[in-house]
Design an enzyme around this catalytic site. Structure first.
Site, PDB file in Angstrom:
ATOM      1  N   ARG A   1     -17.157  15.663  30.201  1.00  0.00           N
ATOM      2  CA  ARG A   1     -17.895  14.619  30.927  1.00  0.00           C
ATOM      3  C   ARG A   1     -17.384  14.499  32.363  1.00  0.00           C
ATOM      4  O   ARG A   1     -17.395  13.430  32.956  1.00  0.00           O
ATOM      5  CB  ARG A   1     -17.814  13.294  30.190  1.00  0.00           C
ATOM      6  CG  ARG A   1     -16.546  12.614  30.482  1.00  0.00           C
ATOM      7  CD  ARG A   1     -16.225  11.406  29.830  1.00  0.00           C
ATOM      8  NE  ARG A   1     -14.878  11.680  29.353  1.00  0.00           N
ATOM      9  CZ  ARG A   1     -14.046  10.776  28.941  1.00  0.00           C
ATOM     10  NH1 ARG A   1     -14.413   9.549  28.891  1.00  0.00           N
ATOM     11  NH2 ARG A   1     -12.850  11.106  28.563  1.00  0.00           N
TER      12      ARG A   1
ATOM     13  N   ASP B   1     -22.279  12.971  25.238  1.00  0.00           N
ATOM     14  CA  ASP B   1     -23.388  12.898  26.189  1.00  0.00           C
ATOM     15  C   ASP B   1     -22.948  13.187  27.632  1.00  0.00           C
ATOM     16  O   ASP B   1     -23.777  13.228  28.539  1.00  0.00           O
ATOM     17  CB  ASP B   1     -24.074  11.526  26.107  1.00  0.00           C
ATOM     18  CG  ASP B   1     -23.110  10.386  26.403  1.00  0.00           C
ATOM     19  OD1 ASP B   1     -21.936  10.656  26.747  1.00  0.00           O
ATOM     20  OD2 ASP B   1     -23.533   9.209  26.299  1.00  0.00           O
TER      21      ASP B   1
ATOM     22  N   ASP C   1      -3.678  18.085  26.959  1.00  0.00           N
ATOM     23  CA  ASP C   1      -4.818  18.188  27.880  1.00  0.00           C
ATOM     24  C   ASP C   1      -4.854  17.013  28.852  1.00  0.00           C
ATOM     25  O   ASP C   1      -5.634  17.029  29.811  1.00  0.00           O
ATOM     26  CB  ASP C   1      -6.146  18.278  27.113  1.00  0.00           C
ATOM     27  CG  ASP C   1      -6.321  17.143  26.122  1.00  0.00           C
ATOM     28  OD1 ASP C   1      -5.468  17.005  25.219  1.00  0.00           O
ATOM     29  OD2 ASP C   1      -7.290  16.379  26.252  1.00  0.00           O
TER      30      ASP C   1
END
Ligand code: AMP
Ligand code: MG
Length: 479
Positions: free
Chosen positions: A88, A120, A247
């Site tokens: 994202r 999304d 990460d």
């Protein structure tokens, strides 16, 4: 209008995926960070113009932008995830500041990428404002961090547990390269890519390593030192990152990915806020343990570069990693000596620091208020407020008698003990108002936190600890 100078886009194609940000229906500027824009040498007038807003919303890419999502992997809560990547976030490109420093400009929340998996790619307004407030506060508190250049609302509704207004953060970082970026190639046994990545990072963040005989070992030592110092700084502030996955660990040593992070109110070393951290893996006091573990994961990936002789590589990597604990300890203790205004390096001081933190936990003292009011006491103010933070006045008195016997440096304390931190209940309050369209508490909080060490009578209420009904006990990723 932006003098892009992109280097990551030049790296081999399996390092990233070129992808355009999604179009959003009705972008509106929530806040633009003028001081940061100026530091970056960006044209503030252009950034605030419709063309600038179109870039900050991802609706139009200026000349020179090469939007891409970076590939990376990572250990999340200790479990291996071979492919994460920017799901994202989209890197627009890099610019070089007047002082020669390179900076990434990235949109966070601007739609799907090849790494989005089921997500999304969007961001709700809460996490965007949270990261804006916290990252800018961290910067003002003197901690290396990614920055927030702008927050924009998109006019879109994003679906989380409930429908929420969508937003995009423009994030600035010295790079977005993570321990997980190295792990991504290591897991594929791609030594050529590891070398390309390491050379890129050395040129970018550790140029001095390049001129040594052992650039990769020296680079590892550099990251070890940067992370050890960073984590000590977090701890001095009572900051709990909350998701110290590999990460979310930069090789530059900047704080990144403000998810369910929090500043402690009442002190306790085992404190955890993140609702998903059920084991306390990322508790306040466990952060150096995890930092060390994350650096071991980085070291593993560098072994083939450090030396072709496996035994020699292992021993050099180990000696780099072994430096973590002493460097962390030195910074950790030095910071607490400054916070307490005491000098010297003897063991008695270390014991005193330990004992002080033990008492703060046992007496359920508000961490920031303790050091803030102790600093006031050091200037000769009355100490009723400080005393009132303790459950037992006798415990307070005996601790204070002990502390008072030492030589105290008030100026050092004033520089080490913030008056304002982004208190969780204030951050959540600002977000609640913003979700209803009122950005005043958000702006006030960001403004006040630009001067966290200064007396600001107009913002005295922001110093206060939460009442028990206001207290935030858990934070959520909210992605
Ligand atoms: P985080 O723990 O928030 O740093 O995110 C971990 C991973 O999940 C990263 O690869 C993110 O890009 C990805 N991710 C988080 N939120 C979303 C989202 N809304 N859509 C797509 N990917 C996401
Ligand atoms: Mg992350």
């Amino acid at each position: 209008m932006i003098p892009f100078d992109n280097s990551y886009a030049r790296l081999p194609e399996h390092f990233h995926a070129f992808v355009s940000p999604a179009q959003v229906p009705d972008p509106k500027l929530i806040r633009l960070n003028g001081a940061l824009a100026e530091d970056l040498g960006l044209d503030l007038e252009w950034l605030s113009s419709p063309a600038g807003l179109a870039m900050l919303a991802g609706n139009a890419m200026p000349e020179g932008a090469e939007p891409l999502a970076q590939a990376y992997a990572g250990h999340q809560f200790g479990g291996w995830a071979p492919q994460l990547g920017d799901g994202r976030a989209i890197l627009l490109g890099e610019i070089i500041k007047k002082d020669g420093q390179r900076r990434d400009i990235q949109l966070k929340g601007s739609g799907r990428t090849p790494f989005s998996r089921g997500g999304d790619g969007k961001a709700a307004i809460g996490p965007v404002l949270r990261e804006y407030i916290l990252s800018e506060a961290m910067h003002a508190l003197g901690v290396p961090t990614t920055r927030a250049l702008a927050a924009v609302s998109t006019g879109e509704i994003v679906r989380r547990e409930e429908p929420l207004p969508g937003a995009i953060l423009t994030r600035v970082a010295s790079s977005h390269i993570r321990v997980g970026t190295f792990q991504y190639f290591y897991a594929q046994n791609d030594v050529a890519a590891l070398k390309t990545l390491a050379d890129h990072v050395i040129a970018r963040h550790y140029p001095d390593a390049a001129i040594t005989d052992e650039p990769y070992a020296v680079f590892l030592e550099g990251v070890v030192a940067a992370q050890a110092k960073l984590i000590a700084q977090w701890m001095h502030l009572g900051f709990i990152h909350g998701v110290m996955n590999t990460d979310n660990t930069t090789v530059s040593g900047e704080t990144i990915d403000y998810g369910p992070c929090a500043f402690m109110d009442t002190f306790h070393p085992d404190k955890v806020f993140s609702s998903i951290d059920r084991q306390g893996r990322y508790a306040w006091s466990n952060q150096p343990v995890i930092g060390h573990w994350n650096l071991l994961r980085l070291a593993e990936t560098l072994l083939p570069l450090i030396s072709p002789d496996a035994e020699a590589a292992r021993s050099k990597a180990e000696s780099a990693i072994e430096r973590f604990s002493p460097i962390f300890r030195d910074h950790y203790l030095a910071g607490y000596r400054r916070k307490l205004g005491i000098s010297g390096q003897d063991d008695a001081q270390e014991d005193f620091i330990k004992r002080t933190l033990g008492i703060l936990a046992e007496q359920q003292v508000d961490y920031t208020l303790f050091f803030r009011h102790l600093t006031k006491v050091a200037t000769g103010s009355t100490n009723d407020t400080l005393k009132g933070l303790f459950d037992d006045p006798a415990v307070y008195q005996s601790w204070l008698d002990d502390w008072s016997q030492r030589e105290i440096d008030v100026t050092v304390m004033q520089q080490a003990n913030p008056i304002l931190i982004p208190r969780n209940h204030r951050v959540e309050q600002a977000i609640r108002f913003a979700q209803d369209g009122d950005f005043k508490p958000f702006h006030r909080l960001v403004d006040a936190l630009q001067q966290p060490f200064s007396e600001q009578p107009a913002h005295a209420d922001l110093e206060e600890a939460p009442t028990s009904s206001e207290e935030v006990r858990a934070t959520f990723c909210g992605t």
